[in-house]
Design a protein around this motif. Sequence first.
Motif, short mmCIF file in Angstrom:
data_model
loop_
_atom_site.label_atom_id
_atom_site.label_comp_id
_atom_site.label_asym_id
_atom_site.label_seq_id
_atom_site.Cartn_x
_atom_site.Cartn_y
_atom_site.Cartn_z
N TYR A 1 -4.28 -7.68 6.71
CA TYR A 1 -3.16 -7.94 5.84
C TYR A 1 -3.21 -7.05 4.62
O TYR A 1 -4.29 -6.76 4.11
CB TYR A 1 -3.16 -9.39 5.39
N ALA A 2 -2.06 -6.62 4.16
CA ALA A 2 -2.02 -5.87 2.91
C ALA A 2 -2.34 -6.82 1.78
O ALA A 2 -2.33 -8.04 1.95
CB ALA A 2 -0.64 -5.27 2.73
N ASP B 1 -0.78 -7.72 -0.81
CA ASP B 1 0.22 -8.57 -1.45
C ASP B 1 0.92 -9.52 -0.49
O ASP B 1 1.94 -10.08 -0.84
CB ASP B 1 1.24 -7.70 -2.19
N VAL B 2 0.39 -9.71 0.70
CA VAL B 2 1.01 -10.67 1.61
C VAL B 2 0.64 -12.07 1.15
O VAL B 2 -0.53 -12.37 0.94
CB VAL B 2 0.52 -10.47 3.05
N LEU C 1 10.92 -13.33 0.58
CA LEU C 1 10.90 -12.88 1.98
C LEU C 1 11.23 -11.40 2.10
O LEU C 1 10.72 -10.72 2.99
CB LEU C 1 11.86 -13.72 2.81
N LEU D 1 10.44 -9.12 -0.12
CA LEU D 1 9.35 -8.32 -0.68
C LEU D 1 8.36 -7.85 0.38
O LEU D 1 7.80 -6.78 0.28
CB LEU D 1 8.61 -9.12 -1.75
N ASN D 2 8.09 -8.68 1.37
CA ASN D 2 7.16 -8.28 2.42
C ASN D 2 7.52 -9.00 3.70
O ASN D 2 7.75 -10.20 3.68
CB ASN D 2 5.72 -8.63 1.99
N GLN D 3 7.54 -8.24 4.79
CA GLN D 3 7.92 -8.84 6.07
C GLN D 3 6.98 -9.97 6.47
O GLN D 3 7.36 -10.86 7.20
CB GLN D 3 7.90 -7.79 7.16
N LEU D 4 5.74 -9.89 6.02
CA LEU D 4 4.76 -10.88 6.46
C LEU D 4 4.67 -12.06 5.49
O LEU D 4 3.90 -12.97 5.73
CB LEU D 4 3.39 -10.22 6.61
N ASP E 1 2.62 -11.66 -6.80
CA ASP E 1 1.59 -12.01 -5.82
C ASP E 1 0.23 -12.00 -6.51
O ASP E 1 0.06 -11.45 -7.59
CB ASP E 1 1.62 -11.01 -4.67
N HIS F 1 -2.44 -10.49 -5.90
CA HIS F 1 -3.07 -9.18 -6.08
C HIS F 1 -2.59 -8.55 -7.39
O HIS F 1 -3.39 -8.04 -8.18
CB HIS F 1 -2.73 -8.29 -4.89
#
Lengths: 459, 296
Positions: free
Chosen positions: B9-10, B12-13, B49, B51-54, B221, B223
């Motif tokens: 995972y990146a 910021d997920v 949602l 901001l990041n697909q995950l 997030d 991070h």
Amino acid sequence: MNSASRGRMPQVKIIAKNFMDMVASLPAMKLDKLYENAFICGAILRSLPPLAKKYVIQMLYIDVPITAKSMEEWVFPDGSSMHRVAIDRLIKLRIFTDTADRRRETTYRINPTFQTNLQKLLTLGEVLPREPMPSDITVRLPSLEDLEVYALEQWECFLLQLINSAQAERPSNISSSMMRILQRGLLSQREKGAPRLTESVFQFLLMDTNAQLWYIIREYISNSEERDVDPADLISFLLELSCHVTGKAYNSNTLTEIQKSWIKDLTDLGLVKLQQGMNESWFIPTKLATNLSVCLTDSSSRKQGFVVVETNFRLYAYSTSKLHCEILRLFSRIEYQLPNLIVGAITKESLYNAFENGIAAEQIITFLQQNSHPRVAERMPSIPENVTDQIRLWESDLNRVEMTPAHYYDEFPSRDVFEAACDYAREWNGLLWEDSKTMRLVVKAEIHMHMREHLRRQK
Amino acid sequence: MASAPSKLYADDVSVLVVLLDTNPFFWSSFAFPFSKFLSHFLSFLNSILVLNQLNQVVVIATGCNSCDYIYDSSMATSPSIESGRMPALCSDLLQKLEEFVTRDEHLGKQDSLGPTTSSLLSGSLSMALCYIQRIFRSGPLHPQPRILCLQGSSDGPEQYVAIMNAIFSAQRSMVPIDSCYIGSNNSAFLQQASYITGGVYQKPQQLDGLFQYLLTVFATDLHSRTFLQLPKSVGVDFRASCFCHKKTIDMGYICSVCLSIFCKHHKKCSTCGSVFGQAHADVASASNLKRKTPET
């Protein structure tokens, strides 16, 4: 052997550059045109570094320019490097525009087109580039699992063909000229005979699917100009494609002629699946396509591992894929193949072969670790330590001997002359070996001329 | 060494669990209408949602008598525009919310004790933590979860013990609890929750700009929080509630065995059953005596 290039960490010549780097390099006018699509704005936002995302979101409803100084105050002092990276990225993508105001202060303002589109996206929810076709027309739609299997199969077939393997049974429709362009940098063309694989091809094969895809897509885009295609159009189409929903059918009639030809190329890569109905035809994006705009770190496309390595250097790979077999063959001796199992052994010879081809021990170990079977992946370490140590040892074995061209001197007339010669060589920092008992010495080749002069003068 | 497997995972997920206060007693008497609040809230969910697909969003409604999951983006159907031109997220969530509110109202009528004006925050906090525990157990790599309380109604002192327990368990599992309190006074519970778990507590001054508050502060997030200056708490109300009458007190009696808090002197601890000394003076001398006896 040249120790300098061997001893260092493997030089990865093939760097899977981010898709967004390519987007950022587009001319300003093209970029502004891209931002007219709300879904592309969303995809671009998603690809930004975390801090940059945060800034865009924060500035979204602020209509006055913000000074650079006040933005710097948003972060802690130790985050300033991240801050600069984020701002730099935003300006390159023309999401932020910077202007100097009357007091010569830099201010940032969000790109108005981007702003309105993103606002719309947030208040109205996800916008899709095109509507999926109703399910009563598209009857035999593949399930998501089938589609993923299909995508990976296509991709493997393409890879096999790329490395000119005899194992590729099903020739894809990619024209040979196109294939040659894609192979550029991976294969070195020889005068006659089959092209030889360069060391970068091995590095390429050991990368994960997403990274490989990046590389190929980048090549595909960068040579689009040779085919009289505007790279900007291609990039925007690929971005658009990445915004579609995996597994849904989209009518091919909505595409322009040139887009249809791209879709055909992408079908060969496994990015989309084409289907033909009674009257209409449609394309179904696979996971490979929708992952295009995702950043590289989150490889949700990562497949389950399949390799088990035992402490006795035997290697079991639960795979039916020929590509896997080819990859394993790069550094191990394949002993036999069962329908779903490849059995091999990591031997000194097979590894030397790999090192010869420019594959580094770390790359092999990383590949084995990343692809370890779920049963062993839970274990720490997933690859037995004695095996990883041995792979590293064998690699360092190759670096143990360093070769230096040298000259050998003997039969000195007297000990004084010998001593003087030794001192002289030392002065030039070229003395490699001396034996005062038998009066012999070895000096580096580059000071041989000086040495000869010196000895002549002695006479 | 580069041998460690690359992260799945990146940075910021994130998984965001939102506790949404649906207390009708609060919203009916509050100047800012619930519908307006919801439109800010839905846009906020959308932005998370986008901001990041995950990224994953879970919404838990906190009513007076019950709480329930009303939205989970991981279970939502793929985004498609419904016939009413309303995004799937909104229509799904609104429908579930309506069902929940009716059910909650029904439960309140059955209750003979009469209406309580505070929301069941302890219940929804526990539900959120359970959900997060499930994420933690899903594998060695998981997105980073956090909780956001969107609370309006005032604290229910009777939930003190349950809420504090939930806060401590969140602290143990390193889940920050952010709180956005829109009611008139500050909420001591939420102040403490955010303070203890390292989250952010904020009371928006201008409710018309609620969306901007949510984006600026609560969309950050975990991070990015290490780099960004977020609002710091000015002061935290650390007052506790007594276990006997559920009153918030400044000063009280504490059981020396189990640390239960009481507003008046008791003979026996109602939590652990320890017997206390009779009178204050006697207690002091008795404890002194006790301490001395083993030495002599």
